[in-house]
Design an enzyme around this catalytic site. Structure first.
Site, PDB file in Angstrom:
ATOM      1  N   LYS A 174       0.832  -1.203   0.000  1.00  0.00           N
ATOM      2  CA  LYS A 174       0.000   0.000   0.000  1.00  0.00           C
ATOM      3  C   LYS A 174       0.870   1.258   0.000  1.00  0.00           C
ATOM      4  O   LYS A 174       1.547   1.554   0.977  1.00  0.00           O
ATOM      5  CB  LYS A 174      -0.887   0.059   1.257  1.00  0.00           C
ATOM      6  CG  LYS A 174      -1.919   1.159   1.153  1.00  0.00           C
ATOM      7  CD  LYS A 174      -2.499   1.557   2.481  1.00  0.00           C
ATOM      8  CE  LYS A 174      -1.993   2.871   2.984  1.00  0.00           C
ATOM      9  NZ  LYS A 174      -2.173   4.019   2.086  1.00  0.00           N
ATOM     10  N   GLY A 232       2.677   4.570  13.465  1.00  0.00           N
ATOM     11  CA  GLY A 232       3.450   3.390  13.869  1.00  0.00           C
ATOM     12  C   GLY A 232       2.915   2.772  15.157  1.00  0.00           C
ATOM     13  O   GLY A 232       2.808   1.550  15.283  1.00  0.00           O
ATOM     14  N   GLU A 249       9.664   2.013  10.563  1.00  0.00           N
ATOM     15  CA  GLU A 249      10.624   3.087  10.239  1.00  0.00           C
ATOM     16  C   GLU A 249       9.847   4.380  10.416  1.00  0.00           C
ATOM     17  O   GLU A 249       9.005   4.707   9.576  1.00  0.00           O
ATOM     18  CB  GLU A 249      11.111   2.956   8.788  1.00  0.00           C
ATOM     19  CG  GLU A 249      11.789   1.648   8.447  1.00  0.00           C
ATOM     20  CD  GLU A 249      13.211   1.580   8.951  1.00  0.00           C
ATOM     21  OE1 GLU A 249      13.725   2.586   9.468  1.00  0.00           O
ATOM     22  OE2 GLU A 249      13.807   0.492   8.865  1.00  0.00           O
TER      23      GLU A 249
HETATM   24  P1  NAD Z   1       1.757   8.536   7.809  1.00  0.00           P
HETATM   25  O1  NAD Z   1       2.096   7.790   9.045  1.00  0.00           O
HETATM   26  O2  NAD Z   1       0.630   9.492   7.861  1.00  0.00           O
HETATM   27  O3  NAD Z   1       1.403   7.528   6.629  1.00  0.00           O
HETATM   28  C1  NAD Z   1       2.279   6.517   6.234  1.00  0.00           C
HETATM   29  C2  NAD Z   1       1.494   5.403   5.599  1.00  0.00           C
HETATM   30  O4  NAD Z   1       0.651   4.837   6.608  1.00  0.00           O
HETATM   31  C3  NAD Z   1       0.562   5.858   4.477  1.00  0.00           C
HETATM   32  O5  NAD Z   1       0.535   4.878   3.459  1.00  0.00           O
HETATM   33  C4  NAD Z   1      -0.774   5.953   5.165  1.00  0.00           C
HETATM   34  O6  NAD Z   1      -1.867   5.790   4.297  1.00  0.00           O
HETATM   35  C5  NAD Z   1      -0.683   4.801   6.142  1.00  0.00           C
HETATM   36  N1  NAD Z   1      -1.589   4.911   7.298  1.00  0.00           N
HETATM   37  C6  NAD Z   1      -2.120   6.036   7.842  1.00  0.00           C
HETATM   38  N2  NAD Z   1      -2.932   5.720   8.854  1.00  0.00           N
HETATM   39  C7  NAD Z   1      -2.919   4.377   8.965  1.00  0.00           C
HETATM   40  C8  NAD Z   1      -3.568   3.450   9.828  1.00  0.00           C
HETATM   41  N3  NAD Z   1      -4.421   3.852  10.766  1.00  0.00           N
HETATM   42  N4  NAD Z   1      -3.295   2.134   9.671  1.00  0.00           N
HETATM   43  C9  NAD Z   1      -2.435   1.713   8.730  1.00  0.00           C
HETATM   44  N5  NAD Z   1      -1.806   2.538   7.863  1.00  0.00           N
HETATM   45  C10 NAD Z   1      -2.049   3.860   7.988  1.00  0.00           C
HETATM   46  O7  NAD Z   1       3.090   9.236   7.324  1.00  0.00           O
HETATM   47  P2  NAD Z   1       3.270  10.227   6.100  1.00  0.00           P
HETATM   48  O8  NAD Z   1       2.720  11.558   6.491  1.00  0.00           O
HETATM   49  O9  NAD Z   1       2.790   9.573   4.865  1.00  0.00           O
HETATM   50  O10 NAD Z   1       4.882  10.295   6.009  1.00  0.00           O
HETATM   51  C11 NAD Z   1       5.652  11.117   6.793  1.00  0.00           C
HETATM   52  C12 NAD Z   1       6.252  10.369   7.960  1.00  0.00           C
HETATM   53  O11 NAD Z   1       7.004   9.247   7.507  1.00  0.00           O
HETATM   54  C13 NAD Z   1       7.231  11.217   8.739  1.00  0.00           C
HETATM   55  O12 NAD Z   1       6.999  11.065  10.107  1.00  0.00           O
HETATM   56  C14 NAD Z   1       8.577  10.640   8.360  1.00  0.00           C
HETATM   57  O13 NAD Z   1       9.591  10.849   9.306  1.00  0.00           O
HETATM   58  C15 NAD Z   1       8.242   9.200   8.188  1.00  0.00           C
HETATM   59  N6  NAD Z   1       9.266   8.526   7.386  1.00  0.00           N
HETATM   60  C16 NAD Z   1      10.150   7.704   8.021  1.00  0.00           C
HETATM   61  C17 NAD Z   1      11.164   7.085   7.289  1.00  0.00           C
HETATM   62  C18 NAD Z   1      12.184   6.190   7.960  1.00  0.00           C
HETATM   63  O14 NAD Z   1      12.909   5.508   7.248  1.00  0.00           O
HETATM   64  N7  NAD Z   1      12.290   6.183   9.279  1.00  0.00           N
HETATM   65  C19 NAD Z   1      11.249   7.286   5.915  1.00  0.00           C
HETATM   66  C20 NAD Z   1      10.324   8.120   5.297  1.00  0.00           C
HETATM   67  C21 NAD Z   1       9.330   8.737   6.051  1.00  0.00           C
END
Ligand code: NAD
Length: 490
Positions: A174, A232, A249
């Site tokens: 996804k 997460g 991550e």
């Molecule tokens: P997000 O947590 O909002 O979304 C990430 C993914 O999770 C998306 O595909 C989203 O649709 C899904 N998601 C959202 N709610 C969910 C739920 N309730 N259950 C399951 N899946 C769900 O993050 P974002 O805004 O898309 O990305 C930014 C974040 O990602 C930042 O915090 C950034 O630091 C982090 N990030 C971390 C790394 C790493 O390697 N540590 C790399 C890239 C981004």
């Protein structure tokens, strides 16, 4: 207008309820694609297909060298479609052409890395008690649910898909609902190289719907998630139902520590790169710059001078050095944090505004922004802003630098600039972070493990560790003396 569909069991399809989501170019606010909006039922179906395909053995029992040959073909196709992928990534995410080119090149290299790694020796043998010979083998886990964010739409997908497939798993993938375009193109490549049907399944749609079903499903054996720390934590809870393995991550608020003896211009240059590349939408961004007090004023002055020169513009303009933020929603979040910083009493010395001139008014552009005179517990120092906003703090000695650097809930990355090698290593060893750099910032290699301490996550991607995440470990004990044990009387 692009029409993005889901890919389940080797077939392209719309969602069951036929709903579509509009996909917006963040440089001009225009809709350039529509994507199927997957439902819980679509997700369940993809999981069922992945489970049946895993159990069929068509992929999980295929010789590793044959699986590797598929991965090499994917890499070659990524190279072949490189220009198209770069264009799509820039249009969907907003990143500059230069940034997108790096990502696409890295994506091909990542498939090649895991194609090579999976054919190398693994496992162990142990000399235990005679006449038993013990050995350890690695096996695929089963159905892997892969969930990724929007900041590196293609590369984050590949960091998970390449090792997952190399290890022999089947996947339900996804992408972020905000940036599904290059991940969908990647699945077109999987179809083109004739990856067996059902091995890789793509479900588009919202996190709380599709992502949540993947995290909760009893038929998913492992969830590999990249995204925000709040999501997460939700994944951890959702995954508890069948005690599935998880890897997370997550976010960061990473320190970039600059000592007075550092090569000054190099430190300024990397500090700018650390926060403003990707418009600050990088998990490992050096969003807290810590500078030794004797060079603090000089550093701030030079950093601000350079930050003001950054050419902000649409990603597809070759002259642009920093693109827009990914969405209207994210723009509002970042602008809100700038207001919070001002209210907290931090001093804004650069930027702080949305950019609306030079035809950028329809896009989601923000000026490179710098706050100084911050206190360690301010929200702009503690929370991940994920935009072109940096705080510059002052420290008096090595001890205080380490204490400030570790003073957040995150622990993803960190950098140190000094020409004193022993000091650099002393400081790095005290950093509670999984990814660290000395006299550089940000470079990432497929060969090296990627992941964080504390609330930046669990587990490691990339490198050999990244493959092991997608494998189960089994011990096999072989009795070389086949005779009754004689434990109980006859
Ligand atoms: P997000 O947590 O909002 O979304 C990430 C993914 O999770 C998306 O595909 C989203 O649709 C899904 N998601 C959202 N709610 C969910 C739920 N309730 N259950 C399951 N899946 C769900 O993050 P974002 O805004 O898309 O990305 C930014 C974040 O990602 C930042 O915090 C950034 O630091 C982090 N990030 C971390 C790394 C790493 O390697 N540590 C790399 C890239 C981004």
């Amino acid at each position: 207008m692009l029409d993005l569909k889901m890919y389940i069991n080797g077939e392209w399809r719309d969602s069951r309820n036929k709903q579509k989501r509009k996909i917006i170019n963040p440089a001009n606010g225009e809709i350039f694609a529509e994507a199927a909006e997957g439902t819980v039922e679509d997700t369940k179906e993809a999981i069922k297909v992945a489970k049946e395909t895993f159990e069929s053995g068509i992929w999980s029992e295929m010789p590793a060298s044959e699986r590797a040959s598929y991965l090499f073909k994917i890499a070659d196709k990524i190279d072949e479609y490189s220009d198209e992928l770069v264009h799509l990534e820039t249009t969907d995410n907003g990143k500059t052409l230069r940034e997108a080119r790096f990502d696409v090149g890295d994506a091909a290299a990542c498939f090649r890395y895991y194609a090579g790694l999976i054919t190398k020796p693994d496992g162990q043998t142990y000399h235990v008690v005679d006449p038993v010979q013990a050995m350890v083998v690695r096996e695929p886990i089963g159905v892997c649910g892969l969930i990724v964010p929007w900041n590196y739409p293609l590369l984050m997908s590949v960091w998970k898909i390449a090792p997952a497939l190399a290890a022999g798993n089947t996947i339900v993938f996804k992408p972020s609902e905000v940036t599904p375009v290059t991940p969908t193109k990647l699945f077109e490549i999987l179809e083109e190289i004739e990856l067996p049907k059902g091995v890789a399944n793509l479900v588009l749609g919202a996190g709380p719907v599709v992502g949540n079903e993947i995290a909760e499903s009893h038929d998913v054996d492992f969830v590999s998630f990249t995204g925000g720390t709040k999501t997460g934590k939700h994944i951890m809870k959702a995954a508890a139902g069948n005690v599935k393995k998880i890897s997370l991550e997550l976010g960061g608020k990473s320190p970039n520590i600059i000592f007075a003896d550092a090569d000054f211009e190099t430190a300024v240059d990397y500090a700018l790169f650390g926060i403003y590349s990707g418009a600050g939408q990088v998990c490992s961004a050096g969003s807290r710059i810590l500078v030794e007090e004797s060079i603090y004023e000089k550093f701030v002055e030079r950093f601000v001078e350079r930050a003001k020169q950054i050419n902000v513009g649409p990603g597809d303009d070759p002259a642009s050095e920093m693109g827009p933020l990914v969405s209207q929603e994210h723009l509002e979040k970042v602008l809100k944090y700038i207001e919070i910083g001002k209210k907290e009493g931090a001093r804004l010395v650069c930027g702080g505004n949305r950019i609306t001139k030079n035809g950028l008014n329809k896009g989601f552009f923000v000026e490179p922004t710098v706050f100084i005179d911050v206190k360690p517990d301010m929200r702009i120092v503690q929370e991940e802003i994920f935009g072109p906003v940096v705080v510059i703090q002052k420290f008096k000695d090595e001890r205080e630098a380490i204490q400030l650097a570790n003073h957040t809930d995150y622990g993803l990355a960190g950098g140190v600039f000094t020409v004193d090698g022993a000091k650099a290593l002393r400081v790095i060893k005290k950093l509670r972070a999984g990814i660290t750099w000395i006299n550089t910032y940000h470079p990432t290699y497929n060969e090296a493990p990627w992941g964080g301490y504390k609330q930046s996550g669990i587990g490691r991607g990339l490198g050999t560790y990244g493959l092991e995440e997608f494998q189960e470990i089994k011990q096999i004990n072989i009795n070389l003396q086949v005779e009754p044990i004689g434990w109980f009387s006859k």
